[in-house]
Enzyme design. Structure first.
Site, PDB file in Angstrom:
ATOM      1  N   ASP A  73     -13.704  -9.431   2.167  1.00 47.05           N
ATOM      2  CA  ASP A  73     -13.073  -7.902   1.932  1.00 47.05           C
ATOM      3  C   ASP A  73     -11.589  -7.974   2.079  1.00 47.05           C
ATOM      4  O   ASP A  73     -10.852  -7.584   1.552  1.00 47.05           O
ATOM      5  CB  ASP A  73     -13.665  -6.887   2.586  1.00 47.05           C
ATOM      6  CG  ASP A  73     -13.641  -5.694   1.758  1.00 47.05           C
ATOM      7  OD1 ASP A  73     -13.186  -5.766   0.474  1.00 47.05           O
ATOM      8  OD2 ASP A  73     -14.192  -4.695   2.034  1.00 47.05           O
ATOM      9  N   ASP A  94     -12.796  -2.478  -5.799  1.00 44.64           N
ATOM     10  CA  ASP A  94     -12.923  -2.345  -4.512  1.00 44.64           C
ATOM     11  C   ASP A  94     -13.280  -1.140  -3.495  1.00 44.64           C
ATOM     12  O   ASP A  94     -14.134  -1.040  -2.960  1.00 44.64           O
ATOM     13  CB  ASP A  94     -11.413  -3.064  -3.612  1.00 44.64           C
ATOM     14  CG  ASP A  94     -11.645  -3.182  -2.331  1.00 44.64           C
ATOM     15  OD1 ASP A  94     -12.417  -4.371  -1.978  1.00 44.64           O
ATOM     16  OD2 ASP A  94     -11.280  -2.703  -1.557  1.00 44.64           O
ATOM     17  N   ASP A  98     -16.562  -0.453  -1.489  1.00 39.97           N
ATOM     18  CA  ASP A  98     -16.586  -0.024  -0.199  1.00 39.97           C
ATOM     19  C   ASP A  98     -17.772   1.036   0.082  1.00 39.97           C
ATOM     20  O   ASP A  98     -18.368   1.216   1.022  1.00 39.97           O
ATOM     21  CB  ASP A  98     -15.385   0.435   0.243  1.00 39.97           C
ATOM     22  CG  ASP A  98     -14.302  -0.733   0.364  1.00 39.97           C
ATOM     23  OD1 ASP A  98     -14.739  -1.978   0.542  1.00 39.97           O
ATOM     24  OD2 ASP A  98     -13.223  -0.539   0.684  1.00 39.97           O
TER      25      ASP A  98
END
Length: 200
Positions: A73, A94, A98
């Site tokens: 990440d 992203d 998350d």
């Protein structure tokens, strides 16, 4: 590019020290043909796998294996910068990844605790809600033209606490720490937006 975790995973003080290393790795990954979104997807799959380990009763192993997912990440953003592939879609992907990761991990803890520890079940669900609120408070503030970054309970800190709790068999304590950090961060962000709104 990472629009959430990866761009904030290092504190402001540590980022200038560690970023040259991540940039070098990002360039190496670029030469190997890796893509930022591919790393984001791989990291998410790793987190989902770790969540399955938690449900199966292997919390300590899950904690250890979460460390590589954190590294992935971090590196998706470095790779995006190295290849010039910084994009709105990458940031969006992203950020959504998350949120899925947060839900998967805390949901797995809640599921594992459902029949044996009602207090941990409630705490894990509360931590999930507060984690989402921390992210939402920033996203909504930025959509309105305000700034609401910072706080002691951003995703990097929450991830570090959770990994420590899993590895050292202190899951319930870790979840309560996450609740406290996320609550403080949410309140701080709301207060910051209120100050900006009142002065504008």
């Amino acid at each position: 590019m990472s629009g959430g975790y990866a761009t904030r995973v290092l504190s402001d003080k540590l980022r200038p020290i560690i970023e040259p290393v991540t940039s070098g790795v990002g360039r190496a990954l670029a030469r190997a043909g890796a893509t930022p979104n591919g790393l984001t997807a791989a990291g998410l799959l790793a987190v989902v796998g770790c969540s399955g380990l938690i449900v199966a009763g292997h919390a300590r192993l899950a904690g250890v294996l979460l460390i590589p997912s954190v590294i992935l990440d971090v590196l998706d953003g470095a790779l995006a910068r190295a290849t010039g592939r910084v994009s709105k879609w990458g940031g969006y992907f992203d950020s959504v990844a998350d949120r899925i990761a947060d839900a998967a991990l805390l949901g797995a803890i809640a599921y594992a605790a459902a029949s044996v520890n009602s207090r941990l079940l409630a705490a894990a669900m509360g931590a999930m809600v507060l984690s989402f609120l921390v992210s939402y408070a920033r996203a909504k503030a930025e959509a309105l033209g305000f700034s609401a970054a910072g706080g002691p309970g951003e995703r990097p800190e929450r991830a570090a606490v959770l990994i420590a709790g899993l590895v050292f068999n202190l899951v319930e304590a870790a979840v309560w720490v996450i609740i406290a950090l996320a609550l403080i961060t949410f309140v701080v962000r709301c207060a910051a937006v209120r100050r900006q709104a009142m002065s504008s």
